[in-house]
Design an enzyme around this catalytic site. Structure first.
Site, mmCIF file in Angstrom:
data_model
loop_
_atom_site.group_PDB
_atom_site.id
_atom_site.type_symbol
_atom_site.label_atom_id
_atom_site.label_comp_id
_atom_site.label_asym_id
_atom_site.label_seq_id
_atom_site.Cartn_x
_atom_site.Cartn_y
_atom_site.Cartn_z
ATOM 1 N N HIS A 125 40.092 59.154 10.103
ATOM 2 C CA HIS A 125 37.740 59.425 9.975
ATOM 3 C C HIS A 125 38.022 57.590 10.224
ATOM 4 O O HIS A 125 38.679 56.416 9.276
ATOM 5 C CB HIS A 125 37.043 59.979 9.107
ATOM 6 C CG HIS A 125 37.051 59.408 7.932
ATOM 7 N ND1 HIS A 125 37.865 60.423 6.930
ATOM 8 C CD2 HIS A 125 36.584 58.651 6.972
ATOM 9 C CE1 HIS A 125 37.696 59.725 5.704
ATOM 10 N NE2 HIS A 125 37.210 58.695 5.957
ATOM 11 N N HIS B 118 34.788 51.910 6.473
ATOM 12 C CA HIS B 118 35.518 52.348 5.906
ATOM 13 C C HIS B 118 36.308 52.522 6.595
ATOM 14 O O HIS B 118 35.804 53.905 7.695
ATOM 15 C CB HIS B 118 35.986 52.884 4.382
ATOM 16 C CG HIS B 118 35.399 53.743 3.864
ATOM 17 N ND1 HIS B 118 34.447 54.295 3.600
ATOM 18 C CD2 HIS B 118 35.725 54.767 4.307
ATOM 19 C CE1 HIS B 118 33.963 55.565 3.982
ATOM 20 N NE2 HIS B 118 35.243 56.318 3.939
ATOM 21 N N HIS C 153 32.587 63.281 -2.437
ATOM 22 C CA HIS C 153 33.742 63.497 -2.500
ATOM 23 C C HIS C 153 34.334 63.256 -4.615
ATOM 24 O O HIS C 153 33.389 62.783 -4.797
ATOM 25 C CB HIS C 153 34.051 61.631 -1.415
ATOM 26 C CG HIS C 153 35.134 61.866 -0.596
ATOM 27 N ND1 HIS C 153 35.241 62.810 0.037
ATOM 28 C CD2 HIS C 153 34.212 61.320 0.777
ATOM 29 C CE1 HIS C 153 35.329 63.252 1.443
ATOM 30 N NE2 HIS C 153 34.343 60.929 1.686
ATOM 31 N N TYR D 251 31.540 64.838 7.792
ATOM 32 C CA TYR D 251 32.982 64.163 8.119
ATOM 33 C C TYR D 251 31.934 65.246 9.146
ATOM 34 O O TYR D 251 31.490 66.135 9.326
ATOM 35 C CB TYR D 251 34.216 65.245 7.688
ATOM 36 C CG TYR D 251 34.213 64.139 6.431
ATOM 37 C CD1 TYR D 251 34.535 62.884 5.929
ATOM 38 C CD2 TYR D 251 35.778 65.296 5.742
ATOM 39 C CE1 TYR D 251 35.338 62.457 5.784
ATOM 40 C CE2 TYR D 251 36.433 64.581 5.149
ATOM 41 C CZ TYR D 251 35.643 63.238 4.953
ATOM 42 O OH TYR D 251 37.292 62.593 4.036
ATOM 43 N N HIS E 112 36.304 51.695 -1.167
ATOM 44 C CA HIS E 112 37.802 51.839 -0.326
ATOM 45 C C HIS E 112 36.695 50.601 0.775
ATOM 46 O O HIS E 112 36.175 51.022 1.352
ATOM 47 C CB HIS E 112 38.129 52.756 -0.511
ATOM 48 C CG HIS E 112 37.640 54.097 0.691
ATOM 49 N ND1 HIS E 112 35.921 54.185 0.184
ATOM 50 C CD2 HIS E 112 37.879 54.540 0.857
ATOM 51 C CE1 HIS E 112 35.429 55.588 1.503
ATOM 52 N NE2 HIS E 112 36.712 56.058 1.536
ATOM 53 N N GLU F 231 32.278 59.924 9.391
ATOM 54 C CA GLU F 231 32.241 59.655 7.869
ATOM 55 C C GLU F 231 31.011 59.277 7.973
ATOM 56 O O GLU F 231 30.340 58.143 8.820
ATOM 57 C CB GLU F 231 32.950 59.934 7.075
ATOM 58 C CG GLU F 231 32.430 59.463 5.637
ATOM 59 C CD GLU F 231 33.475 59.684 5.034
ATOM 60 O OE1 GLU F 231 34.388 58.212 4.983
ATOM 61 O OE2 GLU F 231 33.127 60.436 3.434
HETATM 62 FE FE LIG Z 1 35.610 58.146 3.939
#
Ligand SMILES: [Fe+2]
Ligand code: FES
Lengths: 124, 309
Positions: free
Chosen positions: B216, B153, B248, B257, B202, B267
């Site tokens: 990112h 993503h 997260h 990251y 996502h 990431e």
């Molecule tokens: Fe991400």
């Protein structure tokens, strides 16, 4: 370090605090400050891409050994003394302006061992 | 079903030799092509071991930041459908023909309200995964470095996340899985949104910030152990880690990251719960945003919103 010139140890003087860090030959400014125990607030990618680490070069010259995008550091900025510290390598002794609140003062605790090469304003 | 996934991320690098060292040797992507663009820039194309299409990452020498994203649709007819919806939304759409991107078929191209370039395509040259499809093994034996299986993503910044959310809903048929907004009130201001077309938590997230910027892009990993091992390899290869390994709160994903040699944030991302269209959207408000982004430290650093390429 085959060339005599390459073994010159550049110093970075921080104004207005007056602290001085001694870099290793070829070492970028930001990496050298960290190695000497100074914490600088303006740290981003550490790889020349984001422009967060720009500081004002008050005196001296720096060179860029790695490619830096013109969008990150413009030629105007270069000419007017803005220094991309994560990529800039001092060409000799330099002086940088870093606001007092944006840089740690004298390295303390264990950090003072990192900073054996640095001198404080009172040791001048 | 329309958009299946982010097929490729095409990014700029300042130094191709260093970039190749990072994406091939540290991340373990497989190089599938190298050429020179029509503008005379050196390019290298990569895929992860578990990807079957020709490439998912394109590096182009000169500058920093994202050039464009490619979105792969399930049917050829989805391209026309998306083109119509994009025009209805008020976007200017152009046709792109097979070969404009090497090994990618006909499609469309448009600039989003966030000023990012999106391409939509259906056909890509099939190379196959590194384990094949006939009695496949669990992973290739001789992975290099982190050995990421696939692109996952991206997070971009834009001045108006609400507008991007509505574009992604109406043109791509995406839906939001999580949001950050100023309050729970109906008229709250949308600060960020996490969007997908399927069960992946996502595919693209949009965060309030400057137009046209990359926050990112992420590679998928299997679990916590792989995320920890990836961080170990970054230490060995002197890759600057931005944050992590941590989790997260948003998406529940496990993460590191870090920065590529041009300063673009990458990431590695594992986990994240299954998304469904009918699952109620999770909403985060500013007083817990630190926890939403970095679940353990519960503190947002300056870099999260200021370091962009
Ligand atoms: Fe991400
Ligand atoms: S820290 Fe990103 S350009 Fe220096």
């Amino acid at each position: 370090m085959s060339r005599g010139e390459a073994s010159v140890v550049p110093t970075v003087r921080i104004e207005p605090s007056g602290f001085v860090a001694r870099l290793q030959p070829g070492e970028p400014v930001l990496a050298g400050l960290h190695r000497c125990g100074f914490t600088v607030r303006q740290v981003g990618c550490r790889r020349g891409g984001c422009g967060i680490c720009k500081l004002e070069l008050v005196q001296g010259e720096v060179t860029y050994e790695k490619a830096v995008a013109g969008t990150v550091l413009t030629s105007d900025e270069r000419a007017s003394g803005t220094c991309l510290t994560c990529r800039a390598v001092p060409a000799g002794d330099i002086t940088l302006h870093i606001d007092i609140e944006d840089v740690s003062a004298a390295p303390t605790g264990l950090l003072k061992y990192l900073n054996i090469a640095a001198t404080g304003p009172d040791k001048e | 079903m329309g958009v299946m996934r982010m097929g490729y991320a095409h990014v700029r690098v300042t130094d191709m030799a260093e970039a190749k060292d990072h994406y091939a040797t540290t991340m373990g992507l497989y190089e599938t092509r190298s050429d020179v663009s029509a503008d005379g820039n050196q390019r290298v194309f990569y895929k992860g071991w578990d990807e079957w299409d020709h490439h998912s990452v394109v590096l182009e020498e000169g500058g920093v930041g994202v050039v464009k994203y490619g979105w792969k649709v399930e049917y050829e007819s989805d391209i026309d459908d998306i083109e119509r919806k994009a025009r209805d939304f008020g976007l200017t759409v152009e046709r792109m023909s097979a070969g404009e991107n090497p090994e990618i078929g006909d499609g469309i191209r448009f600039t989003t309200p966030s000023e990012h370039v999106f391409e939509v395509y259906h056909q890509a040259t099939a190379i196959g995964t590194e384990v094949g499809t006939h009695n496949p093994d669990a992973f290739p034996r001789h992975l290099v470095g982190v050995g990421v299986p696939a692109l996952d993503h991206s997070l971009i910044t834009c001045e108006d996340p609400a507008l991007m959310q509505s574009m992604l809903e109406r043109v791509f048929g995406f839906y939001a899985t999580e949001r950050v907004q100023t309050s729970l009130d109906d008229d709250a201001h949308l600060i960020a949104t996490w969007m997908t077309s399927n069960n992946q938590i996502h595919q693209l997230a949009c965060l309030e910030g400057p137009q046209a910027k990359l926050h990112h892009f992420a590679f998928r990993l299997g679990d916590w152990n792989e995320v920890g091992r990836a961080a170990d390899l970054m230490a060995m290869d002197d890759v600057p880690i931005d944050v992590g390994p941590t989790r997260h709160g948003i998406t529940r994903g496990q993460t590191v990251y870090f920065f590529d040699p041009s300063g673009s944030r990458n990431e590695v991302f594992a986990g994240g719960y299954l998304a469904y269209r009918d699952r109620p959207v999770s909403v985060w408000t500013p007083e817990q945003l630190g926890k939403g982004i970095f679940y353990h430290a519960r503190e947002l650093n300056d870099r999260f919103t200021t370091v962009l390429t």
